[in-house]
Design a protein around this motif. Sequence first.
Motif, PDB file in Angstrom:
ATOM      1  N   ASN A 303       1.017  -1.168   0.207  1.00 39.10           N
ATOM      2  CA  ASN A 303       0.036   0.097  -0.180  1.00 39.10           C
ATOM      3  C   ASN A 303       0.885   1.391   0.226  1.00 39.10           C
ATOM      4  O   ASN A 303       2.141   1.253   0.315  1.00 39.10           O
ATOM      5  CB  ASN A 303      -0.986  -0.052   1.308  1.00 39.10           C
ATOM      6  N   PHE A 304       0.162   2.417  -0.316  1.00 38.02           N
ATOM      7  CA  PHE A 304       0.928   3.622  -0.014  1.00 38.02           C
ATOM      8  C   PHE A 304       0.015   4.421   0.733  1.00 38.02           C
ATOM      9  O   PHE A 304       0.414   4.967   1.781  1.00 38.02           O
ATOM     10  CB  PHE A 304       1.015   4.461  -1.429  1.00 38.02           C
ATOM     11  N   ILE A 305      -1.333   4.750   0.455  1.00 40.12           N
ATOM     12  CA  ILE A 305      -2.226   5.436   1.182  1.00 40.12           C
ATOM     13  C   ILE A 305      -3.496   4.757   1.083  1.00 40.12           C
ATOM     14  O   ILE A 305      -3.927   4.303   0.034  1.00 40.12           O
ATOM     15  CB  ILE A 305      -2.306   6.612   0.632  1.00 40.12           C
ATOM     16  N   PHE A 306      -4.196   4.798   2.293  1.00 39.59           N
ATOM     17  CA  PHE A 306      -5.580   3.865   2.382  1.00 39.59           C
ATOM     18  C   PHE A 306      -6.323   4.865   3.458  1.00 39.59           C
ATOM     19  O   PHE A 306      -5.859   5.183   4.524  1.00 39.59           O
ATOM     20  CB  PHE A 306      -5.488   2.379   2.847  1.00 39.59           C
ATOM     21  N   GLY A 307      -7.485   4.823   3.074  1.00 39.05           N
ATOM     22  CA  GLY A 307      -8.540   5.219   3.987  1.00 39.05           C
ATOM     23  C   GLY A 307      -8.840   4.556   5.240  1.00 39.05           C
ATOM     24  O   GLY A 307      -9.772   5.092   6.175  1.00 39.05           O
ATOM     25  N   HIS A 308      -8.386   3.295   5.208  1.00 44.54           N
ATOM     26  CA  HIS A 308      -8.695   2.596   6.528  1.00 44.54           C
ATOM     27  C   HIS A 308      -7.507   1.704   6.437  1.00 44.54           C
ATOM     28  O   HIS A 308      -6.755   1.569   5.521  1.00 44.54           O
ATOM     29  CB  HIS A 308      -9.927   1.681   6.374  1.00 44.54           C
ATOM     30  N   GLY A 309      -7.537   0.945   7.518  1.00 42.40           N
ATOM     31  CA  GLY A 309      -6.259  -0.145   7.624  1.00 42.40           C
ATOM     32  C   GLY A 309      -6.672  -1.381   8.566  1.00 42.40           C
ATOM     33  O   GLY A 309      -7.929  -1.548   8.652  1.00 42.40           O
ATOM     34  N   HIS A 310      -5.837  -2.430   8.325  1.00 42.13           N
ATOM     35  CA  HIS A 310      -6.048  -3.672   9.093  1.00 42.13           C
ATOM     36  C   HIS A 310      -4.998  -3.761   9.620  1.00 42.13           C
ATOM     37  O   HIS A 310      -4.113  -3.755   9.585  1.00 42.13           O
ATOM     38  CB  HIS A 310      -6.461  -4.536   7.903  1.00 42.13           C
ATOM     39  N   ASP A 311      -5.179  -4.830  10.925  1.00 41.45           N
ATOM     40  CA  ASP A 311      -4.026  -5.070  11.612  1.00 41.45           C
ATOM     41  C   ASP A 311      -3.022  -6.166  11.017  1.00 41.45           C
ATOM     42  O   ASP A 311      -1.816  -6.240  11.592  1.00 41.45           O
ATOM     43  CB  ASP A 311      -4.502  -5.664  13.272  1.00 41.45           C
ATOM     44  N   TYR A 312      -3.180  -6.677   9.976  1.00 45.89           N
ATOM     45  CA  TYR A 312      -2.374  -7.598   9.199  1.00 45.89           C
ATOM     46  C   TYR A 312      -1.847  -6.806   8.022  1.00 45.89           C
ATOM     47  O   TYR A 312      -1.047  -7.726   7.429  1.00 45.89           O
ATOM     48  CB  TYR A 312      -3.278  -9.034   8.849  1.00 45.89           C
ATOM     49  N   TRP A 313      -1.964  -5.634   7.986  1.00 42.65           N
ATOM     50  CA  TRP A 313      -1.036  -5.024   7.107  1.00 42.65           C
ATOM     51  C   TRP A 313       0.001  -4.468   7.660  1.00 42.65           C
ATOM     52  O   TRP A 313       0.219  -4.494   8.731  1.00 42.65           O
ATOM     53  CB  TRP A 313      -1.955  -3.806   6.234  1.00 42.65           C
ATOM     54  N   MET A 314       0.935  -4.223   7.082  1.00 45.32           N
ATOM     55  CA  MET A 314       2.511  -3.701   7.334  1.00 45.32           C
ATOM     56  C   MET A 314       3.040  -2.648   6.524  1.00 45.32           C
ATOM     57  O   MET A 314       2.381  -1.848   5.884  1.00 45.32           O
ATOM     58  CB  MET A 314       3.202  -5.060   7.190  1.00 45.32           C
ATOM     59  N   ASP A 315       4.309  -2.444   6.930  1.00 47.06           N
ATOM     60  CA  ASP A 315       5.015  -1.296   6.277  1.00 47.06           C
ATOM     61  C   ASP A 315       5.313  -1.567   4.961  1.00 47.06           C
ATOM     62  O   ASP A 315       5.348  -2.985   4.487  1.00 47.06           O
ATOM     63  CB  ASP A 315       6.272  -0.944   6.811  1.00 47.06           C
ATOM     64  N   ASN A 316       5.410  -0.756   4.058  1.00 51.16           N
ATOM     65  CA  ASN A 316       5.495  -1.063   2.670  1.00 51.16           C
ATOM     66  C   ASN A 316       6.520  -0.226   1.880  1.00 51.16           C
ATOM     67  O   ASN A 316       7.619   0.369   2.568  1.00 51.16           O
ATOM     68  CB  ASN A 316       3.955  -0.086   1.943  1.00 51.16           C
ATOM     69  N   ILE A 317       6.698  -0.533   0.551  1.00 52.23           N
ATOM     70  CA  ILE A 317       7.854   0.276   0.097  1.00 52.23           C
ATOM     71  C   ILE A 317       7.328   1.211  -1.255  1.00 52.23           C
ATOM     72  O   ILE A 317       6.498   0.874  -1.738  1.00 52.23           O
ATOM     73  CB  ILE A 317       8.857  -0.996  -0.546  1.00 52.23           C
ATOM     74  N   ALA A 318       8.258   1.853  -1.470  1.00 47.11           N
ATOM     75  CA  ALA A 318       8.374   2.711  -2.836  1.00 47.11           C
ATOM     76  C   ALA A 318       9.671   2.294  -3.500  1.00 47.11           C
ATOM     77  O   ALA A 318      10.657   1.870  -2.883  1.00 47.11           O
ATOM     78  CB  ALA A 318       8.312   4.254  -2.635  1.00 47.11           C
TER      79      ALA A 318
END
Length: 385
Positions: A303-318
Amino acid sequence: MPSARRRIPLALLAGAWALVPAAHPLAGQEITFVAVGDIEWSRTTRAPSMFYDAPQRGGGGVPWDREDGWIRVPYAANPESRAFLEAALGTTLIGENAHHLRAHRYGLSFDDRTEEARYPLRRAADVLRAADIAFADALAWAGIDIVATANNHALDAEGEGLLDTIHHLSRAGVGHAGTGRDLEDARRPYVLERRGLRIAFLAYAQFVNDGGSSFATLEQSGVAPMDPFPIREDIARVRDQADLVLVSFHWGIENSQDVHPGMRAFAHEVLDAGADAILGHHPHVPRGIEVRDGKPIVYSMGNFIFGHGHDYWMDNIAVRLHMGPDGVTRVDVLPLAGRGDDLSRPYVLEGDAARTLLEDIRTRSAELGTTLRIEGDEGVIDIGR
């Protein structure tokens, strides 16, 4: 952008550049290109007021499966309609464990729409503006040049919403690729020139959310399908117009960091057809990077930007691609904050958090035969020419 009632989540966005007559690139001259992952800045997580669920074409013979193939008929979300659809589809449309109801919400409020639109990009805008070309989902204010609109949510507001989005992107001077008024338009490359280098962008999606009705056809607006035959044709057609061809894929299994062997084989085929790099997104989590014959495959930036999140999502890369007349010479991997509220306003990670993510990407890239070294708070993949 479209009005709130037509808001379409887009996969990627970027700043505004005009296509100008291109001179032949100077030998040894390079430009930089920054790509980021999924962007969806709709913060609504309530249950839908209408359902568009229906069987795929040819299945079921239920009342809304019309002979002309148009099956996305809306049903009001009242108890009677819900019970009818759940019985016909053999599924549960709304429940206490529904994905959208379990989302992490940020509790943000804004004084006006301009503040709301710029908020998620303020901490990352410097990274985008520093590039010669940026590829993402926020707009010209943040230095974004082009967006990939080919994704599974592209027709959430149907054809009218899609064309509305394309119209507003064009008015803002932001290029787009991957959707259009018909299949020919959706397959059309976006070509721009920087410092004498001509770069062509193509974008495709592996799937859409309505069983296939949102893919563009000869007579219908929609998404460019991730079909190898037209992709090869599109790359061949644009090679005479561009020095480099970059391909965006909205693909893969959500919330998985694994790279399927079939995905690798497909990516290799596209590179062999003449693409210079592949940029992937959709899984919501980052994956390893592969370099094959000097061409990078970024399987997922997360992801980059999201209007909501989840506890199983994590840091991301560009990723920052250094590109010259002969192709990509180096890939920089930039770690981005993506946990909890950080997904509403990402920034470049530093210190232990950066290294933890980069170590993971280094390990996953090594499994794909690619060496990534860590320099400070960034990862580096040397390609050389």
